[in-house]
Design a protein around this motif. Structure first.
Motif, short mmCIF file in Angstrom:
data_model
loop_
_atom_site.label_atom_id
_atom_site.label_comp_id
_atom_site.label_asym_id
_atom_site.label_seq_id
_atom_site.Cartn_x
_atom_site.Cartn_y
_atom_site.Cartn_z
N THR A 196 6.49 -2.55 18.12
CA THR A 196 5.63 -1.88 17.13
C THR A 196 6.39 -1.69 15.81
OG1 THR A 196 4.44 -0.73 18.86
CG2 THR A 196 4.29 0.20 16.65
N VAL A 197 5.74 -2.08 14.72
CA VAL A 197 6.29 -1.86 13.38
C VAL A 197 5.46 -0.73 12.78
CG1 VAL A 197 6.74 -2.88 11.14
CG2 VAL A 197 6.64 -4.33 13.16
N ALA A 198 6.13 0.35 12.36
CA ALA A 198 5.37 1.44 11.73
C ALA A 198 5.85 1.62 10.30
CB ALA A 198 5.56 2.72 12.53
N VAL A 199 4.89 1.73 9.38
CA VAL A 199 5.23 2.00 7.98
C VAL A 199 4.60 3.33 7.62
CG1 VAL A 199 4.93 1.23 5.60
CG2 VAL A 199 5.31 -0.46 7.41
N ARG A 200 5.46 4.31 7.30
CA ARG A 200 4.94 5.65 6.99
C ARG A 200 5.26 6.00 5.55
NH1 ARG A 200 6.79 11.03 7.70
NH2 ARG A 200 8.75 10.42 8.68
N ASP A 201 4.29 6.56 4.87
CA ASP A 201 4.58 7.00 3.49
C ASP A 201 4.28 8.49 3.37
OD1 ASP A 201 1.84 7.49 2.61
OD2 ASP A 201 1.57 5.32 2.75
N ASN A 246 0.84 -1.21 0.00
CA ASN A 246 0.00 0.00 0.00
C ASN A 246 0.87 1.25 0.00
OD1 ASN A 246 -2.47 -1.19 -0.08
ND2 ASN A 246 -2.83 -1.11 2.13
N ALA A 247 1.93 1.24 0.86
CA ALA A 247 2.80 2.41 0.95
C ALA A 247 3.40 2.72 -0.42
CB ALA A 247 3.89 2.17 1.98
N VAL A 248 3.83 1.65 -1.13
CA VAL A 248 4.42 1.85 -2.45
C VAL A 248 3.35 2.37 -3.41
CG1 VAL A 248 5.45 0.65 -4.44
CG2 VAL A 248 6.20 0.10 -2.12
N LYS A 249 2.17 1.75 -3.37
CA LYS A 249 1.10 2.11 -4.30
C LYS A 249 0.70 3.57 -4.19
CE LYS A 249 -2.39 -0.69 -3.61
NZ LYS A 249 -3.32 -1.83 -3.57
N TYR A 250 0.68 4.06 -2.91
CA TYR A 250 0.14 5.41 -2.72
C TYR A 250 1.23 6.47 -2.56
CZ TYR A 250 -4.26 3.02 -2.42
OH TYR A 250 -5.35 2.26 -2.74
N SER A 251 2.53 6.09 -2.75
CA SER A 251 3.61 7.09 -2.62
C SER A 251 3.77 7.85 -3.94
CB SER A 251 4.94 6.40 -2.31
OG SER A 251 4.98 6.08 -0.95
N PRO A 252 4.10 9.14 -3.83
CA PRO A 252 4.37 9.89 -5.08
C PRO A 252 5.76 9.50 -5.60
CG PRO A 252 4.75 11.27 -3.16
CD PRO A 252 4.30 9.93 -2.63
N PRO A 253 6.04 9.64 -6.88
CA PRO A 253 7.37 9.29 -7.38
C PRO A 253 8.44 10.08 -6.63
CG PRO A 253 5.88 9.91 -9.18
CD PRO A 253 5.17 10.18 -7.92
N GLY A 254 9.51 9.40 -6.26
CA GLY A 254 10.60 10.06 -5.54
C GLY A 254 10.35 10.15 -4.05
N GLY A 255 9.24 9.67 -3.59
CA GLY A 255 8.92 9.75 -2.16
C GLY A 255 9.70 8.73 -1.32
N SER A 256 9.62 8.91 -0.02
CA SER A 256 10.30 7.97 0.88
C SER A 256 9.27 7.19 1.69
CB SER A 256 11.19 8.73 1.87
OG SER A 256 12.14 9.48 1.16
N ILE A 257 9.67 5.96 2.00
CA ILE A 257 8.85 5.13 2.89
C ILE A 257 9.69 4.83 4.12
CG2 ILE A 257 7.71 2.90 3.13
CD1 ILE A 257 7.27 3.01 0.07
N PHE A 258 9.10 5.06 5.31
CA PHE A 258 9.86 4.85 6.53
C PHE A 258 9.38 3.60 7.23
CE2 PHE A 258 9.65 9.26 5.44
CZ PHE A 258 10.93 9.74 5.64
N LEU A 259 10.32 2.69 7.48
CA LEU A 259 9.98 1.46 8.22
C LEU A 259 10.69 1.54 9.56
CD1 LEU A 259 8.84 -1.44 8.38
CD2 LEU A 259 10.85 -2.23 7.14
#
Ligand code: ADP
Length: 480
Positions: A400-405, A377-390
């Protein structure tokens, strides 16, 4: 439905009827005492006035003289009796024969009645009898023995008609019976009215629930004007039907979209297999390209079949095969697995691996699925060039595992619903809407919680908290 009415009739109404009848019986018996006892008392009062006068008569003289003067006094009292219209006053001898009457008639009519014999046998010397005269009139006769010697006179007898008292008595009997019947009728009417206000809607609820159970999801109960248990039951049944309809609609949509999507890769694979089959030269560039496309399409098919499996797991309940796992290692694996896709999409994963292991009690395959769904989901909804934080953090008892986009975010009104099966937000790119539902049910089955926070236009954070493994947890948390 009939049985509620019958039960009420049997228990409540029957008891009330019994109580009323009992009260009526008591009332009537007191009334009887009051009316007929009153007549008797008024006669006894007259007797005691007379005996009082007799006692004062001739106390000084000799015994015979005294007896005679008492007899005379009694005869005079009979002659001068001024209530002849109400009573017949008689003097009786020892055998009960009439010596004198106030009316002056021998009055055989009143000869019946065993009040004289009762007076003879009673300790107080008083006897009472109610009987019907030969003329058919009901009368009460009271005889009192004269307590002093009074010549031939042995007893006084007063007889009075009961016509008026009887009329009063029967009047009261009818009135009170009417009141009891009216009360019973009112109770029956109001009770039936009340019961009908329960039984009727219940009947409707039953019929509607049966129709829903039979598959007619469009049927609804009419709005009731009561805001009580029945009203709430009706509303709950309507909500249930609404919910079932919605789930049914989403399920059908899911199945039709998956079946449509399955056709595209299959058509492509079929086409390329035919093309490759027609090629004679294995060095032809189309040969390689064809194989690559077939491989990629097979991957897509694999993903779709996984989704179908997820769907069937959601329907049938998730089975877990748990063991002690290092959540850090699992997260690192998932990050590595994602690397290729991230590069393709031009995204960056920010992940700092914690130095120590975080043990959890979990099923590796299902845990992998959680990571894949959330990161996907994080990948699907990220804008190009964006970062995903795990990010992985721990407390003494949880991890706790947090995935932020930094993607488009979820509209606040959808935030509560994204965990429902088949729910697709208005911002949805693609997918069938079961990813987060699967995540939530796996995490819940593992004894953990899922939290989703999102700001529109800024990004979404999905946090999954699981209990840290502690020995003995396997027993507390048997695989389901
Ligand atoms: P799917 O399997 O179709 O991705 P999900 O259950 O994972 O469905 O997600 C449900 C809905 O939640 C999506 O349709 C989307 O609208 C919203 N959603 C989930 N994750 C994100 C995210 N990281 N950013 C924005 N919207 C999201």
């Amino acid at each position: 439905m009939q049985s509620i009415t019958r039960r009420w009739l049997r228990s409540s109404l029957l008891i009330s009827a019994l109580v009323l009848v009992l009260a009526e019986g008591l009332f009537l018996s007191f009334l009887y005492q009051d009316l007929y006892g009153g007549v008797e008392n008024s006669i006894l009062n007259r007797f005691s006035a007379l005996t009082g006068r007799l006692q004062a008569t001739g106390t000084a003289g000799d015994a015979d003289g005294t007896a005679n003067s008492r007899a005379q006094a009694l005869r005079r009292a009979v002659e001068q009796f001024d209530e002849k219209d109400k009573f017949e006053f008689m003097l009786l001898d020892q055998s009960g024969a009439v010596l004198a009457t106030a009316s002056g008639m021998s009055n055989d009519n009143l000869a019946q009645g065993d009040d004289f014999y009762r007076a003879l046998t009673s300790a107080a010397g008083v006897g009472q009898a109610i009987f019907r005269t030969r003329d058919g009139e009901r009368v009460m006769a009271v005889t009192a023995l004269v307590p002093y010697a009074a010549g031939q006179i042995a007893a006084m007898r007063l007889v009075t008609s009961l016509t008026v008292v009887d009329r009063q008595w029967w009047g009261m009997v009818w009135i009170s019976a009417g009141v009891v019947l009216a009360a019973l009728g009112l109770m029956l009417w109001s009770g039936l009215f009340f019961i009908r206000s329960i039984v009727r809607p219940l009947g409707q609820v039953e019929a509607t629930a049966r129709r829903i159970a039979g598959g007619d999801l469009q049927t609804r109960l009419p709005d009731t004007r009561y805001n009580d248990e029945i009203g709430r039951l009706c509303r709950t049944i309507n909500e249930m039907a609404e919910h079932l309809t919605e789930t049914e609609r989403m399920k059908n949509e899911f199945i039709s979209s998956v079946s449509h999507e399955l056709r595209t890769p299959l058509t492509s694979i079929k086409g390329w297999v035919e093309t490759i089959g027609a090629l004679r030269d294995p060095g032809d560039p189309n040969y390689r390209k064809g194989l690559e496309v077939i491989g990629a399409e097979a991957d897509r098919l694999y993903g779709m079949v996984e989704e179908l499996l997820d769907f069937s797991r959601l329907q049938n309940g998730i089975r877990l095969d748990c063991q002690v796992l290092d959540l850090v290692a699992e997260a690192t694996d998932a990050a590595l697995f994602l690397e290729g896709r991230l590069q393709q999409e031009g995204l960056r994963l920010v992940y700092e691996e914690p130095p120590e292991p975080y043990p959890v009690w979990a099923d590796p395959a299902r845990l992998r699925q959680v990571f894949v769904n959330v990161l996907d989901n994080a990948v699907k909804y990220s804008p190009p060039g964006g970062s995903i934080f795990l990010t992985l953090t721990r407390t003494p008892s949880t991890v706790t595992v947090a995935v932020r986009d930094q993607g488009r975010g979820i509209p606040p009104e959808d935030l509560d619903k994204v965990r429902q099966k088949f729910f697709k937000g208005r911002n949805a790119v693609r997918g069938s809407g079961i990813g987060l539902a699967v995540v939530d049910s796996i995490v819940t089955a593992l004894g953990g919680t899922t939290r989703i926070a999102s700001t529109l236009g800024q990004g979404t954070t999905v946090s999954i908290t699981l209990p840290l493994y502690h020995p003995g947890q396997e027993h507390l948390h048997e695989p389901i």
